[in-house]
Design a protein around this motif. Sequence first.
Motif, PDB file in Angstrom:
ATOM      1  N   VAL A   1      18.821  25.413  42.386  1.00 21.72           N
ATOM      2  CA  VAL A   1      20.003  25.503  43.239  1.00 21.72           C
ATOM      3  C   VAL A   1      21.081  24.614  42.625  1.00 21.72           C
ATOM      4  O   VAL A   1      20.852  23.427  42.389  1.00 21.72           O
ATOM      5  CB  VAL A   1      19.699  25.053  44.674  1.00 21.72           C
ATOM      6  CG1 VAL A   1      20.971  25.063  45.525  1.00 21.72           C
ATOM      7  CG2 VAL A   1      18.638  25.953  45.307  1.00 21.72           C
TER       8      VAL A   1
ATOM      9  N   VAL B   1      22.068  29.933  44.231  1.00 23.10           N
ATOM     10  CA  VAL B   1      20.615  29.918  44.040  1.00 23.10           C
ATOM     11  C   VAL B   1      20.279  30.901  42.922  1.00 23.10           C
ATOM     12  O   VAL B   1      20.532  32.108  43.037  1.00 23.10           O
ATOM     13  CB  VAL B   1      19.894  30.305  45.340  1.00 23.10           C
ATOM     14  CG1 VAL B   1      18.379  30.245  45.141  1.00 23.10           C
ATOM     15  CG2 VAL B   1      20.315  29.384  46.486  1.00 23.10           C
TER      16      VAL B   1
ATOM     17  N   SER C   1      17.439  26.980  49.637  1.00 21.08           N
ATOM     18  CA  SER C   1      16.550  28.014  49.126  1.00 21.08           C
ATOM     19  C   SER C   1      15.887  28.786  50.258  1.00 21.08           C
ATOM     20  O   SER C   1      15.423  29.910  50.060  1.00 21.08           O
ATOM     21  CB  SER C   1      15.481  27.397  48.213  1.00 21.08           C
ATOM     22  OG  SER C   1      14.706  26.458  48.927  1.00 21.08           O
TER      23      SER C   1
ATOM     24  N   ALA D   1      14.562  24.477  43.465  1.00 26.23           N
ATOM     25  CA  ALA D   1      14.749  25.212  44.713  1.00 26.23           C
ATOM     26  C   ALA D   1      13.812  24.751  45.815  1.00 26.23           C
ATOM     27  O   ALA D   1      14.186  24.722  46.988  1.00 26.23           O
ATOM     28  CB  ALA D   1      14.559  26.708  44.454  1.00 26.23           C
TER      29      ALA D   1
END
Length: 384
Positions: free
Chosen positions: A54, A49, A76, A70
Motif C-alpha cells: 500500500v 493498493v 488493504s 498490505a
Amino acid sequence: MTQLDPAAHRTAVVEALGVLGSGPEERFDRITRMTQEAFGVPLTFLNLVHGNVVTAQSTQGWRQGGSAPAEQVFCSTTVLTNEPMVVPDALLDPRFRDLAAVTEQGIRFYAGAPLSMLDGTRVGTLCIMDATPRELSAADLDLLRDLARWAERELGHAIDRDRVTRVLEGLVPGPVEVPGHDLDTLVLRTEDGGGDVADWRLASDGALHVTMGSVAAAGRASGLLASAVRGAVVARTETAMQDAIGGLEAQITADLSAADAVGSLFHLRLDPTSGHVVFGDAGHGLAVLVRADGTSRALHSLDLPLGLQPESVPRSPATLDLAAGDRLVVCTEGVLALEGIGHLDDLAALVAAEPTGAAVVERVRALVPAGAAHDVTLVVLGRR
C-alpha cells in the motif's frame, strides 16, 4: 498466459494510472488537506493498493510516498469493500488491534472509503486516522464518500492512453497450433483501448477454446473491463461448455453493473480430432460458418448479453461439425464497420473468396483505416 486474479487486475489498473512514484502532486494533496480540515484529524491518506503493498500517493501528517506491506495496513481491507469502513477503536477490533499502526504508532480510530475506477476496479482508499477513538455520523460518511469521488475523478484523469494500451496489448494471446486446423487471428486496438475481448488457448485435453466478445462502457472503462472479462475466461479453460458462460457471468456481472456496462460473448470448444464444436453465444451474434462449397449460415443465438439473462433461464449451448475446408469465423462490431463489410453475409463472401484464413486476415487488415474508431478483432478457424 496466466489468469488475472482480482488482486493482479487491481495492480494492472494501478500501474496504468501512471502516478506511482511520480512524487507529490497538488491535485491529490489538495484533497487530503481538505479531508484533514473537514474532519479535524491528524492523519489523512490517499492510498493506492498494488501487489502486496500500500503506497501513500498523498498524505497529511505523514511522509509522502511511503509504502507498507498490505497486511499491516487498514486500507488493504477497505479496498475489498464497496462502502466506507469505520473502525471506532482499533484496540477493540480483533482484525486490527495487532497492526503496527495501533501497537507502535498509537492509532485508535480509522475511517476509509474505497476508490474505484470506471470499470469498477477498486484501486485504493481515501482515509483518516486519529489517536483518539471516535465515531462518524451519517453526514460525516456522506462527506467522506463525496471526497472519495473527487479523488476518483482525479485518478481517472491520470490514466494515460499509452499505458492503458500497453496493459491491454499484454493481454492479447499468442498463436497456438491446433492439429488438423488453422487458427488465424487479427486484433487491432484503438488508441483509447476499446472493449473487445479475445482469447484462444488449448486446454489440457488438447481441445481448443476460442472466445470473442465486447464490453460497452463509458470512456476507457471498456478496455479495462474487457481485460477483466478475459481474465475470467482464462480461468474457465478447463470448464465444461454448459457451465463456462454461466460461471463467468456470475464472476463479472457485479463489475459490469458498477460501470453501467453491457458485455457480449461468444465462446467455443473444438475437439481437433473430430472437428466437433460446442459453442455458446451471450448476445454476441457475430459468428458465421462458411462451408467448403462456399455456402454459409450465421450462428444466431437467442441468449441475452452478460448480466441481462434471467437466472431462471439457462444458457443454451449449440453444436456443429467442421468438415475439411470449412471455416468458422467470429468477429466484433469493428469488422462490420469496415468499408465493404456491413453484414455477416459480406464477411462470409469475403471468406469464401480467399484461399486461406491467413489471406482473410490480411484482406480485412487492409480495410482498417488509420485512426480507426473501433477495435477490430477477427478469428478464422478452418479445418484442413
